[in-house]
Write an enzyme that holds these catalytic residues in place. Structure first.
Site, mmCIF file in Angstrom:
data_model
loop_
_atom_site.group_PDB
_atom_site.id
_atom_site.type_symbol
_atom_site.label_atom_id
_atom_site.label_comp_id
_atom_site.label_asym_id
_atom_site.label_seq_id
_atom_site.Cartn_x
_atom_site.Cartn_y
_atom_site.Cartn_z
ATOM 1 C CG LEU A 137 -23.541 -25.202 54.351
ATOM 2 C CD1 LEU A 137 -23.159 -26.407 53.930
ATOM 3 C CD2 LEU A 137 -22.742 -23.975 54.047
ATOM 4 C CG ASP A 138 -26.968 -19.294 51.209
ATOM 5 O OD1 ASP A 138 -27.849 -19.273 52.284
ATOM 6 O OD2 ASP A 138 -26.350 -18.325 51.090
ATOM 7 N N PRO A 139 -28.493 -23.054 49.299
ATOM 8 C CG PRO A 139 -30.793 -22.970 48.541
ATOM 9 C CD PRO A 139 -29.859 -22.129 49.526
ATOM 10 C CB ALA A 186 -23.120 -23.114 50.076
#
Length: 299
Positions: A41-43, A45
């Site tokens: 998960l991207d930062p 998200a």
């Protein structure tokens, strides 16, 4: 002191923290020796991040193969080089799509579609991460690839003229940022992701997850390990073969055993062996027998 623990922990990852950072904090809280995560998960998200500890790390490839569900918001009228709010917005159109126009394009985003991943993604190109190349000013041309979209729903009641909210369930390899970008292009106005939250991933659901704050508060608490799900949870999407004590002993020595209970499978199909519900090994079918590939050490 680090300790051997085995199982899955579901974390509700907050915005602003990368998946690797979140994993590190969870390892610290549980004092765990070995851990990994299923699906980055991207930062920017938030939401479900499934963390595997100890022997559960052997099940990560199987847990990652299931469908994933996301809720996201797309800002209309702009695009960014990152397809999210980290990039500088570039005006594409002053026009804003109507709910009718949005609903009209949704059928084109169901089933198997071709999707071009974001230039800022973790995909490797000639051994280099795409986002490293992009940040160095060498943004690669990403090739489109097939992905499966199980469903894409427009949440009209939660949307606004400048912002469309959606829920998407997709197969492995689907990018929400690309979906927002492609929706904007299909509508002729451009779009990028401003919010992203993962609700489900394979056998795991967000309502089972613990917040990072609550997890950190459990350090040195003897009840912390009660939050762990069984190792076998990561294997819910592949068949199981029940074995006896004698068969389990053979499997642990790398020997094949009869697989009469799963004769519908074909050579090469994956399955796992269970002794009274505890995983013994992950393996494959070979001429009607279970051939172990990875043995669990849970003693």
């Amino acid at each position: 002191m680090k300790r051997e623990i085995h199982g899955w922990l579901l974390l509700d990852k907050p915005v602003g923290l990368g998946s690797t950072q979140a994993l590190g904090k969870a390892r610290w809280a549980l004092k765990a020796k070995k851990a990994g995560h299923a699906g980055t998960l991207d930062p920017l998200a938030s939401g479900l991040l499934a963390l595997a500890f100890g022997e559960a790390t052997k099940t990560i490839p199987f847990a990652m193969g299931g469908l994933k569900t996301y809720r996201f918001a797309a800002r209309w009228g702009f695009e960014t080089e990152t397809d999210d709010s980290e990039g500088e917005p570039r005006l594409i159109s002053e026009a804003r799509p109507s709910p009718e126009a949005i609903r009209a394009v949704l059928p084109g985003f169901h089933g198997e579609i071709q999707q071009k991943p974001p230039a800022y993604s973790a995909i490797k190109i000639d051994g280099e991460r795409a986002y490293d190349l992009a940040r160095a000013g060498e943004a690669p041309e990403m090739a489109a690839r097939p992905i499966w979209i199980e469903s894409l729903t427009y949440l009209e009641a939660e949307s606004a003229p400048d912002l469309g909210r959606f829920e998407m369930t997709c197969g492995k390899g689907g990018y929400v940022r690309s979906m927002a970008r492609d929706l904007g292009r299909a509508l002729g106005c451009g779009a990028y992701v401003t919010e992203l939250r993962r609700l489900r991933a394979g056998p795991f659901a967000l309502d089972q997850a613990i917040s990072l704050e609550s997890l950190e508060a459990l350090r040195d608490n003897p009840h912390a390990l009660t939050r762990l799900l069984p190792v076998s949870t990561g294997l819910d999407d592949i068949p199981v073969l029940a074995v006896t004590e004698a068969e389990a002993a053979h499997i642990r020595q790398g020997r094949a055993v009869p697989a009469a209970g799963v004769l519908s499978l074909h050579d090469g199909d994956k399955l796992w062996a269970s002794l009274a519900g505890e995983p013994v090994a992950i393996g494959h079918m070979e001429e009607g027998r279970f051939q172990p590939d990875r043995v669990f050490n849970l003693a």
